[in-house]
Design a protein around this motif. Structure first.
Motif, short mmCIF file in Angstrom:
data_model
loop_
_atom_site.label_atom_id
_atom_site.label_comp_id
_atom_site.label_asym_id
_atom_site.label_seq_id
_atom_site.Cartn_x
_atom_site.Cartn_y
_atom_site.Cartn_z
N ASP A 161 -15.52 3.06 24.67
CA ASP A 161 -14.65 2.13 23.95
C ASP A 161 -13.50 1.59 24.81
OD1 ASP A 161 -13.08 4.42 23.96
OD2 ASP A 161 -12.56 4.28 21.83
N ALA A 162 -13.20 2.22 25.93
CA ALA A 162 -12.17 1.71 26.84
C ALA A 162 -12.64 0.44 27.54
CB ALA A 162 -11.81 2.77 27.88
N TYR A 163 -13.95 0.19 27.54
CA TYR A 163 -14.54 -0.94 28.26
C TYR A 163 -15.16 -1.97 27.31
CZ TYR A 163 -13.93 2.28 32.10
OH TYR A 163 -13.39 3.14 33.01
N LEU A 164 -14.74 -1.96 26.06
CA LEU A 164 -15.34 -2.87 25.08
C LEU A 164 -14.84 -4.31 25.20
CD1 LEU A 164 -15.57 -0.70 21.86
CD2 LEU A 164 -17.36 -1.27 23.51
N MET A 165 -13.62 -4.50 25.64
CA MET A 165 -13.05 -5.85 25.75
C MET A 165 -12.72 -6.14 27.21
SD MET A 165 -12.99 -7.15 22.75
CE MET A 165 -11.98 -8.56 23.03
N PRO A 166 -13.14 -7.31 27.73
CA PRO A 166 -12.74 -7.69 29.08
C PRO A 166 -11.21 -7.79 29.16
CG PRO A 166 -14.51 -9.10 28.31
CD PRO A 166 -14.04 -8.30 27.13
#
Length: 175
Positions: A161-166
């Motif tokens: 979830d730390a990498y869900l949004m650019p």
């Protein structure tokens, strides 16, 4: 003594000039690549071939959509070979939600397959020191972890979830 100082001074100037010319050459090469890639995208749009966004492509391959920064220049993907090349305007780094830091070169290359980006070139992660990332993987569709494997053989899991949004990248001097 004067001859020695003159020789030392001219050597120093020569070294500085070579360094500056090298930087200028790198900048021109980066600019040339950027212009070339933008032209390819424009031509593809004129032909009616619109390319999906990189986050959508990553999502399609079961990788987190925010793996790369928001401010990429463009990307190329050869689906038949799985070859992915992501272009950025300069070396940069992103601090993610879990406080992990990933650094990117001007161009990041890798082989994209379901749940994996392998043979990565142009990506580093900070694990006490900067180490090159060789593989980014998600074990299954329902997995909540992203695994980063480095050239040092270190395999580090991080929350997906730390990498869900650019995220926006910060420019750095060198990769």
């Amino acid at each position: 003594m004067d001859k020695a100082l003159t020789k030392l001074g001219s050597s120093w100037i020569s070294t500085k000039a070579k360094t500056e010319i090298s930087h200028i050459t790198d900048d021109l090469s980066s600019l040339s690549n950027t212009v070339e890639e933008k032209a390819k995208l424009f031509i593809n749009k004129l032909k009616g071939k619109s390319q999906k966004g990189l986050p959508d492509l990553l999502r399609e391959y079961n990788l987190p959509p925010g793996l790369f920064p928001r401010n990429i220049t463009c990307y190329e993907f050869d689906a038949s070979k799985g070859k992915l090349i992501v272009y950025l305007s300069s070396p940069c780094e992103v601090c993610f939600k879990d406080s992990s830091i990933v650094r990117y070169a001007n161009r990041v290359k890798g082989t994209l397959s379901k749940g994996k980006l392998t043979v990565v070139d142009g990506m580093k992660s900070k694990v006490l020191v900067w180490v090159k990332v060789t593989t980014v993987a998600v074990e299954s569709y329902k997995s909540d972890k992203v695994w980063f494997t480095t050239t040092a053989g270190v395999k580090k899991s991080r929350p997906k979830d730390a990498y869900l949004m650019p995220r926006e990248a910060v420019k750095v001097e060198e990769f």
